[in-house]
Design an enzyme around this catalytic site. Structure first.
Site, PDB file in Angstrom:
ATOM      1  CE1 TYR A   1      -4.244  -1.021  -0.494  1.00 24.72           C
ATOM      2  CE2 TYR A   1      -3.569  -2.868   0.689  1.00 24.72           C
ATOM      3  CZ  TYR A   1      -4.652  -2.076  -0.046  1.00 24.72           C
ATOM      4  OH  TYR A   1      -5.379  -2.960  -0.508  1.00 24.72           O
TER       5      TYR A   1
ATOM      6  CB  CYS B   1      -4.403   4.098  16.445  1.00 24.85           C
ATOM      7  SG  CYS B   1      -5.815   4.934  17.102  1.00 24.85           S
TER       8      CYS B   1
ATOM      9  CG  ASN C   1     -14.251  -0.607 -20.645  1.00 27.27           C
ATOM     10  OD1 ASN C   1     -13.339  -0.781 -20.968  1.00 27.27           O
ATOM     11  ND2 ASN C   1     -14.556  -0.913 -19.418  1.00 27.27           N
TER      12      ASN C   1
ATOM     13  CB  CYS D   1      -5.595   3.795  21.028  1.00 26.46           C
ATOM     14  SG  CYS D   1      -5.884   2.337  19.748  1.00 26.46           S
TER      15      CYS D   1
ATOM     16  CG  HIS E   1     -14.361  -1.022  -3.691  1.00 25.62           C
ATOM     17  ND1 HIS E   1     -13.917  -1.453  -5.030  1.00 25.62           N
ATOM     18  CD2 HIS E   1     -15.544  -1.619  -3.362  1.00 25.62           C
ATOM     19  CE1 HIS E   1     -14.981  -2.486  -5.319  1.00 25.62           C
ATOM     20  NE2 HIS E   1     -15.775  -2.412  -4.353  1.00 25.62           N
TER      21      HIS E   1
ATOM     22  CB  SER F   1     -13.477  -5.065 -15.676  1.00 30.81           C
ATOM     23  OG  SER F   1     -13.269  -5.509 -14.233  1.00 30.81           O
TER      24      SER F   1
ATOM     25  CD  GLN G   1     -16.256  -0.736  -9.273  1.00 33.78           C
ATOM     26  OE1 GLN G   1     -15.932  -1.974  -9.272  1.00 33.78           O
ATOM     27  NE2 GLN G   1     -16.323   0.017 -10.629  1.00 33.78           N
TER      28      GLN G   1
ATOM     29  CB  CYS H   1      -9.720   2.446  19.253  1.00 36.01           C
ATOM     30  SG  CYS H   1      -9.233   3.624  18.107  1.00 36.01           S
TER      31      CYS H   1
ATOM     32  N   GLY I   1     -14.964   2.965 -17.213  1.00 39.80           N
ATOM     33  CA  GLY I   1     -13.561   2.291 -16.809  1.00 39.80           C
ATOM     34  C   GLY I   1     -13.749   1.235 -15.834  1.00 39.80           C
TER      35      GLY I   1
END
Ligand code: OAD
Length: 237
Positions: free
Chosen positions: A66, A146, A211, A148, A117, A187, A99, A128, A185
């Site tokens: 990510y 976080c 598309n 916390c 999403h 699928s 999405q 938390c 755009g």
């Protein structure tokens, strides 16, 4: 009349318009799609990176992936397709259902966005459940935490997870009440998002698809425009 001209007329005379966008609208901004050639799911295994089980097993690997995507997206800007949809919101009763998690619709100026999403710039505490926005490309501490002390995760809907509370109901309402429903755009293979297309059709909306390739819904739509979203949307809107 050309398909494009007809579709433009439908939009012009519609009281309500809704759109479902997918990774294809951000392709021209330089963000890889998931399933096409060069798509992320051709190079990476979703089971290892986009499930709660993968994160529980190996949060560092998931976060590194990510982090890589955040760095890539941070260098990208909205294209003419995103901008055209932002303009549509300024002139019509319009609901944007996406999405995409890249935030480019926000940067283009769209405000009324249903993010089915989630959002790659939002984090959620696994302890938390607090949620916050963090646009930093490099986290001060990795993996991020976080306040916390709990481990944070991307606030993204992973495979097997439910959509954020209430959002699909809102999207369904927009699909059912739209006079025109744009499908751009995507699928149209991931549910429940793809289910909005037959839902809008059954409620009487004209469906316009944009598309570069055919999708499982191309033969059902009222107008299928073949080409890139960045080129076609400004001509349509
Ligand atoms: P896909 O990668 O499955 O599909 C992208 C679609 O965009 C394909 O149909 C392409 O033909 C089309 N496309 C590519 N470039 C285009 C362009 N310039 N103009 C118009 N169309 C173009 O992406 P999604 O349908 O968005 O989930 O995938 C749905 C979900 O699957 C994603 O939200 C993601 C993924 O797993 C999560 O991240 C939770």
């Amino acid at each position: 009349m050309s398909d494009l001209k007809t579709a433009r007329e439908w939009i012009r005379s519609a009281r309500r318009v809704a759109a479902l966008t997918g990774a294809g609208i951000s392709a021209e901004s330089g963000i890889p799609t998931f399933r096409g050639s060069g798509g992320l799911w051709k190079q990476f295994r979703a089971e290892d990176l986009a499930t709660a089980a993968a994160f529980a097993r190996d949060p560092l690997t998931v976060w590194e992936w990510y982090q890589w995507r955040r760095e890539l997206i941070a260098q990208c800007t909205p294209n003419a397709g995103h901008l055209a949809l932002a303009e549509l919101e300024a002139t019509t009763h319009f609901t944007l259902i996406t999405q995409n998690v890249d935030g480019l619709h926000d940067l283009a100026g769209s405000r009324n966005i249903l993010k089915l999403h989630g959002d790659i710039w939002r984090l959620r505490c696994t302890t938390c459940l607090a949620e916050w926005t963090d646009r930093s490309v490099r986290f001060a501490q990795f993996p991020p935490q976080c306040t916390c002390g709990g481990l944070a995760r991307p606030a993204i809907v992973w495979f097997g997870e439910n959509l954020p509370d209430g959002i699909f109901e809102e999207a369904g309402h927009a699909a059912k009440t739209a006079d025109v429903f744009l499908v751009i755009g995507t699928s149209a293979q991931v549910y429940p998002a793809a289910g909005l297309i037959p839902e809008a059709k059954a409620s009487g909306a004209k469906i316009i698809e944009i598309n570069i390739e055919k999708t499982p819904f191309t033969s059902l739509v009222d107008c299928a425009l073949t080409g890139s979203a960045g080129e076609l949307l400004p001509r349509l809107i």
